[in-house]
Structure formats: C-alpha cells, structure tokens
Design a protein around this motif. Structure first.
Motif, PDB file in Angstrom:
ATOM      1  N   LYS A 161       0.821  -1.215   0.000  1.00 62.37           N
ATOM      2  CA  LYS A 161       0.000   0.000   0.000  1.00 62.37           C
ATOM      3  C   LYS A 161       0.857   1.268   0.000  1.00 62.37           C
ATOM      4  CE  LYS A 161      -3.917  -2.190   2.334  1.00 62.37           C
ATOM      5  NZ  LYS A 161      -4.839  -2.115   3.498  1.00 62.37           N
ATOM      6  N   ARG A 162       2.065   1.149  -0.487  1.00 56.18           N
ATOM      7  CA  ARG A 162       2.988   2.285  -0.498  1.00 56.18           C
ATOM      8  C   ARG A 162       2.457   3.425  -1.358  1.00 56.18           C
ATOM      9  NH1 ARG A 162       7.606   2.980  -4.075  1.00 56.18           N
ATOM     10  NH2 ARG A 162       9.186   4.365  -3.173  1.00 56.18           N
ATOM     11  N   GLN A 163       2.658   4.638  -0.863  1.00 59.70           N
ATOM     12  CA  GLN A 163       2.302   5.833  -1.611  1.00 59.70           C
ATOM     13  C   GLN A 163       3.471   6.816  -1.567  1.00 59.70           C
ATOM     14  OE1 GLN A 163      -1.685   7.511  -1.362  1.00 59.70           O
ATOM     15  NE2 GLN A 163      -2.256   5.913   0.101  1.00 59.70           N
ATOM     16  N   ILE A 164       3.569   7.614  -2.611  1.00 61.10           N
ATOM     17  CA  ILE A 164       4.572   8.666  -2.672  1.00 61.10           C
ATOM     18  C   ILE A 164       3.865  10.001  -2.456  1.00 61.10           C
ATOM     19  CG2 ILE A 164       6.276   9.849  -4.088  1.00 61.10           C
ATOM     20  CD1 ILE A 164       7.148   7.107  -3.147  1.00 61.10           C
ATOM     21  N   LEU A 165       4.354  10.771  -1.498  1.00 59.06           N
ATOM     22  CA  LEU A 165       3.778  12.071  -1.202  1.00 59.06           C
ATOM     23  C   LEU A 165       4.611  13.145  -1.904  1.00 59.06           C
ATOM     24  CD1 LEU A 165       2.984  10.106   1.164  1.00 59.06           C
ATOM     25  CD2 LEU A 165       2.792  12.126   2.602  1.00 59.06           C
ATOM     26  N   GLN A 166       3.985  13.903  -2.772  1.00 55.64           N
ATOM     27  CA  GLN A 166       4.628  15.050  -3.380  1.00 55.64           C
ATOM     28  C   GLN A 166       4.464  16.227  -2.421  1.00 55.64           C
ATOM     29  OE1 GLN A 166       6.270  14.951  -6.190  1.00 55.64           O
ATOM     30  NE2 GLN A 166       5.619  12.994  -7.060  1.00 55.64           N
ATOM     31  N   VAL A 167       5.570  16.823  -2.012  1.00 53.61           N
ATOM     32  CA  VAL A 167       5.497  17.884  -1.017  1.00 53.61           C
ATOM     33  C   VAL A 167       6.173  19.146  -1.519  1.00 53.61           C
ATOM     34  CG1 VAL A 167       5.496  16.175   0.843  1.00 53.61           C
ATOM     35  CG2 VAL A 167       7.650  17.260   0.181  1.00 53.61           C
ATOM     36  N   GLU A 168       5.685  20.277  -1.016  1.00 49.87           N
ATOM     37  CA  GLU A 168       6.358  21.557  -1.193  1.00 49.87           C
ATOM     38  C   GLU A 168       6.932  21.931   0.156  1.00 49.87           C
ATOM     39  OE1 GLU A 168       5.444  26.090  -2.831  1.00 49.87           O
ATOM     40  OE2 GLU A 168       3.852  24.591  -2.747  1.00 49.87           O
ATOM     41  N   PRO A 254       2.954   0.997  -5.244  1.00 49.67           N
ATOM     42  CA  PRO A 254       3.311  -0.217  -4.498  1.00 49.67           C
ATOM     43  C   PRO A 254       4.732  -0.685  -4.824  1.00 49.67           C
ATOM     44  CG  PRO A 254       1.150  -0.426  -5.529  1.00 49.67           C
ATOM     45  CD  PRO A 254       1.779   0.806  -6.103  1.00 49.67           C
ATOM     46  N   LEU A 255       5.371  -1.271  -3.836  1.00 49.22           N
ATOM     47  CA  LEU A 255       6.705  -1.844  -4.032  1.00 49.22           C
ATOM     48  C   LEU A 255       6.572  -3.356  -3.918  1.00 49.22           C
ATOM     49  CD1 LEU A 255       9.702  -1.088  -4.438  1.00 49.22           C
ATOM     50  CD2 LEU A 255       9.966  -1.243  -1.949  1.00 49.22           C
ATOM     51  N   THR A 256       6.870  -4.058  -5.001  1.00 53.28           N
ATOM     52  CA  THR A 256       6.682  -5.507  -5.035  1.00 53.28           C
ATOM     53  C   THR A 256       7.906  -6.179  -5.648  1.00 53.28           C
ATOM     54  OG1 THR A 256       5.602  -5.351  -7.207  1.00 53.28           O
ATOM     55  CG2 THR A 256       4.169  -5.236  -5.268  1.00 53.28           C
ATOM     56  N   ALA A 260      11.110  -5.250  -3.428  1.00 50.89           N
ATOM     57  CA  ALA A 260      10.475  -5.324  -2.113  1.00 50.89           C
ATOM     58  C   ALA A 260      11.223  -6.302  -1.208  1.00 50.89           C
ATOM     59  CB  ALA A 260       9.015  -5.739  -2.262  1.00 50.89           C
ATOM     60  N   GLN A 261      11.635  -7.436  -1.766  1.00 45.00           N
ATOM     61  CA  GLN A 261      12.362  -8.425  -0.969  1.00 45.00           C
ATOM     62  C   GLN A 261      13.696  -7.867  -0.486  1.00 45.00           C
ATOM     63  OE1 GLN A 261      12.742 -12.152  -3.013  1.00 45.00           O
ATOM     64  NE2 GLN A 261      10.543 -12.419  -3.319  1.00 45.00           N
ATOM     65  N   GLN A 262      14.402  -7.159  -1.355  1.00 43.14           N
ATOM     66  CA  GLN A 262      15.690  -6.598  -0.967  1.00 43.14           C
ATOM     67  C   GLN A 262      15.523  -5.537   0.122  1.00 43.14           C
ATOM     68  OE1 GLN A 262      18.689  -7.731  -1.844  1.00 43.14           O
ATOM     69  NE2 GLN A 262      17.609  -9.331  -2.986  1.00 43.14           N
ATOM     70  N   LEU A 263      14.501  -4.696  -0.001  1.00 41.29           N
ATOM     71  CA  LEU A 263      14.255  -3.682   1.021  1.00 41.29           C
ATOM     72  C   LEU A 263      13.896  -4.341   2.351  1.00 41.29           C
ATOM     73  CD1 LEU A 263      13.902  -0.805   2.016  1.00 41.29           C
ATOM     74  CD2 LEU A 263      11.565  -0.840   1.096  1.00 41.29           C
ATOM     75  N   ALA A 264      13.046  -5.358   2.315  1.00 46.56           N
ATOM     76  CA  ALA A 264      12.664  -6.053   3.545  1.00 46.56           C
ATOM     77  C   ALA A 264      13.882  -6.688   4.213  1.00 46.56           C
ATOM     78  CB  ALA A 264      11.607  -7.112   3.242  1.00 46.56           C
ATOM     79  N   LYS A 265      14.762  -7.275   3.409  1.00 49.39           N
ATOM     80  CA  LYS A 265      15.971  -7.882   3.967  1.00 49.39           C
ATOM     81  C   LYS A 265      16.856  -6.825   4.620  1.00 49.39           C
ATOM     82  CE  LYS A 265      16.264 -11.908   0.891  1.00 49.39           C
ATOM     83  NZ  LYS A 265      17.034 -12.568  -0.193  1.00 49.39           N
ATOM     84  N   ARG A 266      17.004  -5.683   3.947  1.00 50.05           N
ATOM     85  CA  ARG A 266      17.829  -4.617   4.528  1.00 50.05           C
ATOM     86  C   ARG A 266      17.247  -4.134   5.852  1.00 50.05           C
ATOM     87  NH1 ARG A 266      18.032  -2.718  -0.842  1.00 50.05           N
ATOM     88  NH2 ARG A 266      16.540  -1.049  -0.375  1.00 50.05           N
TER      89      ARG A 266
END
Length: 325
Positions: A161-168, A254-256, A260-266
């Motif tokens: 359910k990942r989302q990217i927030l665009q911010v100012e 979403p990150l899949t 996703a596996q590499q990030l989870a391992k890190r």
C-alpha cells in the motif's frame, strides 16, 4: 603531492608490486606456523596480513593490502577481473605517502606517547572492534523467506500500500529553530505563513519540492496527513535542516517483487544490527564500579516522561522527506 628535494629520495615505488594489489585481498594465514609449536605463541598475537610491498617511504613500507583498503574505503570497485583507474591508484598512493610522511614527523616528536593520543587510539580501537562484531553478526545472519514475507505483510505502507507524497517545502538551518519560531508557526495554514515568520526572525530559508514515501512515516502520522493534508503545515528535522512542508499529492506506488524483498531484507538486517548493538552483558559478567561511581550507577533510572498531546507538527517530525531528484 609535491615534496621538497630533500624528501624526494625517501620514496621508492614499485610499479610491478602495485599491479599485484588487484589479486591481493587481505591474505592471511599463509605460513606454516601451525605446524611449528615454537611459532604458535607468536601467531596468537594480532598479525597484519601477508602482502607484497608496493612502495617505500623512508623507513616505512606501503603494503598492497593498505592500498586495497584505501580503495575499499573510497568505494573503488575491486575484483579479480577489475583494474582500478590509474589516476585513482595514483591519487590514493599519493595520499598514503603523505600520511606515512606525516606519521613519521609525528613519531619523531613523540606524539605517539602523548596521553591524548593513547586515550583516543584506545577509544577508536574499541569502537572499530565493536563495529566489526556487529558487521560479522549481520553478515552471518540467515533470514528465511518466511520472515521476509512476514515483514512485508506487517508493513503495508512500505510495500503493498505504499504511496509517494509530493510535497512543497521550506528548509532552514535547524539551529535556528528557536521556541519562538515553533510557537509562531504552530497554527500556520500554508507555507506563506511560515515564510513570513522566518523572514521576520531573520532566518534564511530555501523553497522547493520533494518526495516522501509512506513507509518512511509512522502509520499514525501518515493517517493524519491523509486527513489534514489540505489545511496543515507539517514539520520535520532532516540532518542539520529543519523542514516545513505541505502535502500536494498522494500517488499510489506499491513496491513488489525483488525490490520489495531486498528492502525487507535490509530492514531486517538493520533490526538485527540494533538488537546486537543493544545486547546486554550476561548476568554473571562481573562489573565493579569504584568510588562515587558506584553510587551514581545504583541511582534509579528517571521515570519516562509522559508523551505530549499529539499535534500535526509533532507527529510529522518523525518523518524524513527526501529531496526530489
């Protein structure tokens, strides 16, 4: 590096020896001392790796492993079939020569016997050994696939359910974040309100855009941003900067898969690092405190302070918006 003529004769460099660094990766234990009882005691002491000499600076030698270590620290790709750029090799060797020369000067002035040096060298040795222990623990850790999958399932905002927030955002030196500024901006509805406060306080700031991943924000803070993004200015600390920001847009991303596996391992390896770093000494380990330190160490720990009432600014302070590339 340029030496005066009287120092140039101190340096002799072996080009053929330098070429050997490509095949030398901290060689150790190459002797047959294990078969010689007389050498066992000497082998018990810390030994530097066996390695060819690639340069001589006065009375000191530069070994191939030293240059290899400099390349590793500088992020230079190393491998059996990888040849470092000649200019990089030249620069790193020059730096090694300069360091050897300055060390010789320091030893000539007996700075290696200075109490400050001895204390600091002990501290750095202990820190390095502790870090090496933690690195070994992480390297040796085996993470089963089921644990990786469980981590992804337990952190949906980082993965499915990942989302990217665009911010100012407005960035300014964190040291300038005085209480008066925090108080004056707590009811800000937009960045213009914040800019007026910073200008009135004489604080320099920069304005730009950035991105923030939902997985980098505590779930409760992300939920608050979703509810109040339209009429709230949030604040976070990032390095030496304070950042006020408003959320302009939420983009599902979403990150899949393998990423996703590499990030989870890190992330799991980071958890193992933190667990090992916080490892408590065993109960049977003798620790004795001398003098008044015994009284100090036996004082009760202070009671944890009650958390203040949640505010949008306080919740968002846990996030870390990254600059947009």
């Amino acid at each position: 590096m340029t030496f005066h003529s009287r120092n140039r004769r101190l340096l002799s460099f072996s080009a053929s020896g330098a070429a050997l660094i490509l095949g030398v990766l901290f060689l150790a234990g190459c002797s047959d001392s294990k078969d010689k009882p007389a050498e066992k005691a000497a082998a018990a002491a810390p030994q530097m790796p066996a390695s060819p000499t690639i340069a001589v600076v006065g009375p000191d030698e530069i070994k191939a492993y030293e240059l290899g270590n400099e390349m590793r620290a500088a992020g230079v790709p190393m491998g059996k079939d990888t040849k470092p750029d000649d200019q990089i090799t030249k620069r790193l060797v020059r730096e090694l020569v300069q360091r050897k020369y300055l060390v010789q000067k320091a030893i000539a002035e007996k700075l290696d016997h200075d109490p400050g040096f001895l204390v600091e060298s002990q501290r750095q040795r202990e820190q390095l050994l502790a870090t090496l222990y933690l690195q070994r623990a992480v390297t040796d850790a085996s993470i089963p696939g089921s644990r990786v999958e469980a981590y992804q399932a337990n952190h949906p905002l980082m993965f499915a359910k990942r989302q990217i927030l665009q911010v100012e955002q407005l960035s300014f030196p964190l040291a300038a974040a005085k209480k008066e500024i925090v108080d004056a901006t707590k009811d800000a509805k937009n960045l213009e309100d914040v800019a007026r406060v910073l200008k009135a306080a004489g604080v320099a700031f920069s304005r730009g855009e950035g991105e923030l991943g939902s997985g980098d924000v505590p779930p409760e803070a992300f939920e608050l941003m979703q509810k109040k993004a339209a009429d709230n200015v949030f604040f976070t600390a990032r390095g030496q900067s304070g950042v006020f920001f408003v959320v302009k847009q939420f983009k599902p991303q979403p990150l899949t898969g393998e990423a996703a596996q590499q990030l989870a391992k890190r992330q799991l390896l980071n958890e193992i690092w933190r667990e090992k770093a916080g490892e408590k000494p065993p109960a049977d380990l003798t620790v004795r405190y001398e003098g008044d330190l015994e009284r100090i160490m036996n004082l009760p720990d202070p009671a944890p302070q009650a958390a203040p009432a949640a505010k949008p600014e306080a919740e968002a302070a846990k996030s870390k918006p990254a600059p947009k590339n």
